[in-house]
Motif scaffolding. Sequence first.
Motif, short mmCIF file in Angstrom:
data_model
loop_
_atom_site.label_atom_id
_atom_site.label_comp_id
_atom_site.label_asym_id
_atom_site.label_seq_id
_atom_site.Cartn_x
_atom_site.Cartn_y
_atom_site.Cartn_z
N VAL A 178 -13.48 -5.79 -0.15
CA VAL A 178 -12.71 -4.81 -0.93
C VAL A 178 -11.80 -4.07 0.03
CG1 VAL A 178 -14.49 -3.02 -0.68
CG2 VAL A 178 -12.88 -2.90 -2.60
N HIS A 179 -10.60 -3.76 -0.42
CA HIS A 179 -9.66 -3.01 0.40
C HIS A 179 -10.26 -1.63 0.68
CE1 HIS A 179 -6.05 -0.93 1.73
NE2 HIS A 179 -5.42 -2.08 1.79
N PRO A 180 -10.16 -1.16 1.92
CA PRO A 180 -10.75 0.15 2.26
C PRO A 180 -10.24 1.30 1.40
CG PRO A 180 -10.15 -1.05 4.25
CD PRO A 180 -9.59 -1.83 3.10
N GLU A 181 -9.06 1.15 0.81
CA GLU A 181 -8.50 2.23 0.02
C GLU A 181 -8.75 2.08 -1.49
OE1 GLU A 181 -4.38 2.87 1.07
OE2 GLU A 181 -4.80 2.53 3.18
N SER A 182 -9.42 1.00 -1.88
CA SER A 182 -9.75 0.80 -3.29
C SER A 182 -11.14 1.37 -3.57
CB SER A 182 -9.74 -0.68 -3.65
OG SER A 182 -8.43 -1.21 -3.58
N LYS A 183 -11.34 1.86 -4.79
CA LYS A 183 -12.63 2.46 -5.12
C LYS A 183 -13.71 1.40 -5.32
CE LYS A 183 -11.95 2.91 -10.13
NZ LYS A 183 -11.91 3.87 -11.26
N LEU A 224 0.40 8.60 10.08
CA LEU A 224 1.05 8.25 8.83
C LEU A 224 0.14 8.50 7.63
CD1 LEU A 224 2.90 4.92 9.76
CD2 LEU A 224 3.94 7.14 9.30
N ALA A 225 -1.14 8.20 7.79
CA ALA A 225 -2.10 8.38 6.70
C ALA A 225 -2.20 9.84 6.27
CB ALA A 225 -3.46 7.85 7.10
N GLN A 226 -1.99 10.74 7.23
CA GLN A 226 -2.12 12.16 6.95
C GLN A 226 -0.78 12.83 6.63
OE1 GLN A 226 -4.15 13.81 10.37
NE2 GLN A 226 -5.85 12.36 10.18
#
Length: 218
Positions: free
Chosen positions: A77-82, A40-42
């Motif tokens: 921190v969320h893994p998808e946040s910078k 799904l991520a890809q």
Amino acid sequence: MAHLTCVSSDKATVAERIYDIKQAGIVNVMALRGDLTPELAQSDRSAWDYHHAIDLVRELKESDADFCIGCACYPEVHPESKDQIEDIKYLKEKVDAGCDFITTQMFFDNNLLYNFLYKIREAGITVPVLPGIMPITKAIQLERAIKLSGSFIPQRFKALVDRFGSDDDAMAQAGIAYATDQIIDLYANGIKNVHLYTMNKPEIAAAIQSNLSSILNK
């Protein structure tokens, strides 16, 4: 409480699920995006009806039910946040959209939580926060926990896993003791509501509750 995830779902499917929850008389709903599998991520997600949990929160608020809506957050921190600043900004948007309480992702160092709580209160997030504690009772769980949440693992916890990880009984006892110690510290610092991630093992929750039998009444 109902758990409702929206990853890869369409509006019709989610609407049916919301209707079923209402019909069942459930008023507490945990609104989650859900974990993205590697596939799904890809994939091309441009046509998805829901991209983030905030989309689901808005959908729940627009229904004619008086739901109490919970959401997830990351004390680190969320893994998808910078960075954490961006992460807290998005969390504030979820709360403003109608989230009534927040449950944290697992963490193994309470100081990270206390620092996070200070920052979100400064950002104007005032809803209740439930710390999420995950007792690690098998060494293999630690690798998965790090992969899912990117959690910082204190050296004293690494030592615990190194020493007892090869013995299932000893690791279970040590993991329960570590989680108990985390909760005692939370209670001592004024936090009275904790969420346990027990991975469908009620005996773990029962053991921790037994360890805290007098503390829980304070």
